[in-house]
Design a protein around this motif. Structure first.
Motif, short mmCIF file in Angstrom:
data_model
loop_
_atom_site.label_atom_id
_atom_site.label_comp_id
_atom_site.label_asym_id
_atom_site.label_seq_id
_atom_site.Cartn_x
_atom_site.Cartn_y
_atom_site.Cartn_z
N GLY A 196 0.82 -1.19 0.00
CA GLY A 196 0.00 0.00 0.00
C GLY A 196 0.86 1.25 0.00
O GLY A 196 2.09 1.18 0.14
N ASP A 198 0.49 5.47 1.47
CA ASP A 198 -0.32 6.46 2.17
C ASP A 198 -0.70 7.57 1.19
O ASP A 198 0.08 8.51 0.96
CB ASP A 198 0.44 7.03 3.37
N GLN A 199 -1.89 7.48 0.64
CA GLN A 199 -2.31 8.39 -0.43
C GLN A 199 -2.55 9.81 0.06
O GLN A 199 -2.64 10.75 -0.75
CB GLN A 199 -3.58 7.85 -1.09
N ALA A 312 2.40 7.96 -6.66
CA ALA A 312 1.41 8.67 -5.86
C ALA A 312 1.73 10.16 -5.75
O ALA A 312 0.82 10.98 -5.58
CB ALA A 312 1.32 8.05 -4.46
N THR A 370 -3.51 0.72 -1.93
CA THR A 370 -3.91 1.38 -0.69
C THR A 370 -3.67 0.46 0.50
O THR A 370 -3.74 -0.77 0.37
CB THR A 370 -5.40 1.77 -0.72
N TRP A 371 -3.43 1.07 1.64
CA TRP A 371 -3.24 0.25 2.84
C TRP A 371 -4.56 -0.36 3.29
O TRP A 371 -4.57 -1.43 3.92
CB TRP A 371 -2.60 1.08 3.94
#
Length: 402
Positions: A196, A198-199, A312, A370-371
């Motif tokens: 993932g 962190d977006q 990202a 994504t996480w």
């Protein structure tokens, strides 16, 4: 309640804050999931005296045996390693050290499953101890644990044995799954479990302003990874040397630093190529966002976190056809796969610099990493292993039940 014991030799501590940071982030996501409790065992391998007095090992004396680390309860047992033995004795020493510790932990935290986050030595040790304790074991493959240890004389047999005996197997990419199958692990039992990002932290920024923070103007290439031969930083340095006016910042530390410094001097590019040393993970978003291109010439990978973190931030990537490269670069806007040579990387970097994609178009390449998705898949995977074990116990197979 699902109780998970996460076993990870690849895990950060005060002396190595970036070491295995992606394992820590995954584990924090797992621990935050409703109905899940986690305890972490993050062993530290140390050689016997007098080797343990060497500078690179002395700092571990300050690392506590147990601590609360970013919201996680983390045990850090030391286990004995034998220099020059090629890892042959790692598993035995780790099992010997963990056997009493896991029994003590289980007396107050009756964990349902062991989640081993690296294939060696974590995997074989987890499988052996899981059998003794009667709990299922999952083992995850990330890259070098298969590409190096899976082929190492005297060690590969331990890796393959653990993979065949584990209740569940995870791979960071489809390509990693194929590499596991190629050494004899059961492909049909290997689940792809992507990383993932962190977006909300790795986001596009004003690129010109971000460059000023790093004292750079003009086109900028960034490379992030340990300074080891496998990461191919020398390829990227030689590529940038062929691109007048282009700067390069390399974040990482490792045994190749002196050789890379000598290369920079020999090529006469010290005015536009800098080795930054280790950069805190919290500072990487600003570094990626400053770059016009992120380049990493790895000889092998599973699926590098740096790839998706750069995307990202709206920064396209130039990478080799290693691991899950084609699973990430599914659109030309996201970057290029290049031949692992200075000329190959120079051409790909120049192409992206001359025809840049909008940052938001590049960022779409990271949208699926994504996480939240990572956590949901891991909870589903581990829960299924526990349920399968309970079903077999209910059916009367007492040897499987702790």
């Amino acid at each position: 309640m699902l109780r998970v014991l996460t076993l990870a030799t690849l895990f950060p501590d005060a002396t190595r804050p970036n070491f295995g940071i992606f394992v820590e982030r995954q584990t924090r996501g797992l621990a935050a999931h409703p109905g899940v409790e986690v305890q972490v065992v993050a062993p530290i391998g140390l050689p016997a005296w007098p080797f343990c007095t060497l500078k690179r090992f002395r700092a571990f004396s300050e690392v506590p045996d147990h601590e609360e680390w970013r919201g996680l309860s983390v045990h850090r047992p030391r286990f004995l390693t034998v220099p020059g033995a090629g890892g042959r004795f790692h598993v035995g020493a780790l099992v010997h050290r963990l056997r009493p510790l896991l029994a003590e932990i289980r007396s107050r935290f009756p964990f349902d499953v062991i989640d081993a986050e690296f294939f060696f030595p974590d995997g074989p040790a987890a499988v052996a101890l899981g059998a003794e304790l009667g709990v299922p074991v999952s083992v995850k493959a990330r890259g070098a644990d298969i590409h190096k240890w899976g082929h190492e004389p005297g060690v590969g047999v331990q890796v393959r044995g653990a993979g065949r005996r584990a209740d569940g197997l995870l791979a960071v990419s489809g390509a990693m799954r194929e590499d596991m199958a190629a050494i004899g692990l059961p492909r049909e039992r290997i689940r792809v479990h992507q990383t993932g990002v962190d977006q909300d932290i790795f986001v596009p920024q004003d690129r010109a302003a971000a460059k000023r923070a790093w004292d750079v103007s003009g086109p900028l290439v960034v490379s992030v990874g340990a300074l080891i031969a496998r990461k191919g930083h020398q390829v990227v340095i030689e590529a940038v040397a062929r691109l007048p006016g282009v700067s390069l910042l390399i974040a990482g530390q490792g045994e190749e630093r002196a050789a890379l410094e000598a290369l920079i001097d020999r090529l006469g590019v010290g005015d536009r190529v800098r080795l930054l040393g280790p950069v805190r993970h919290g500072d990487l978003p600003a570094l990626f966002a400053a770059a016009d291109v992120m380049a990493l010439a790895s000889a092998s990978e599973g699926l590098a976190n740096a790839w998706v973190e750069a995307l990202a931030c709206g920064t396209p990537i130039v990478i080799t056809e290693a691991g899950g490269a084609r699973e990430v670069l599914t659109d030309p806007a996201y970057g290029r796969i290049a031949e692992r040579s200075a000329d190959g990387f120079a051409r790909a970097i120049a192409e992206l610099l001359s025809n840049p994609s909008p940052q938001e178009a590049v960022r779409r390449g990271a949208a699926r990493f994504t996480w939240a998705a990572n956590t949901a898949a891991l909870v589903e995977h581990l829960s299924a292993l526990v349920e399968a074990r309970r079903s077999r116990c209910d059916a009367g197979n007492a040897q499987l039940c702790g």
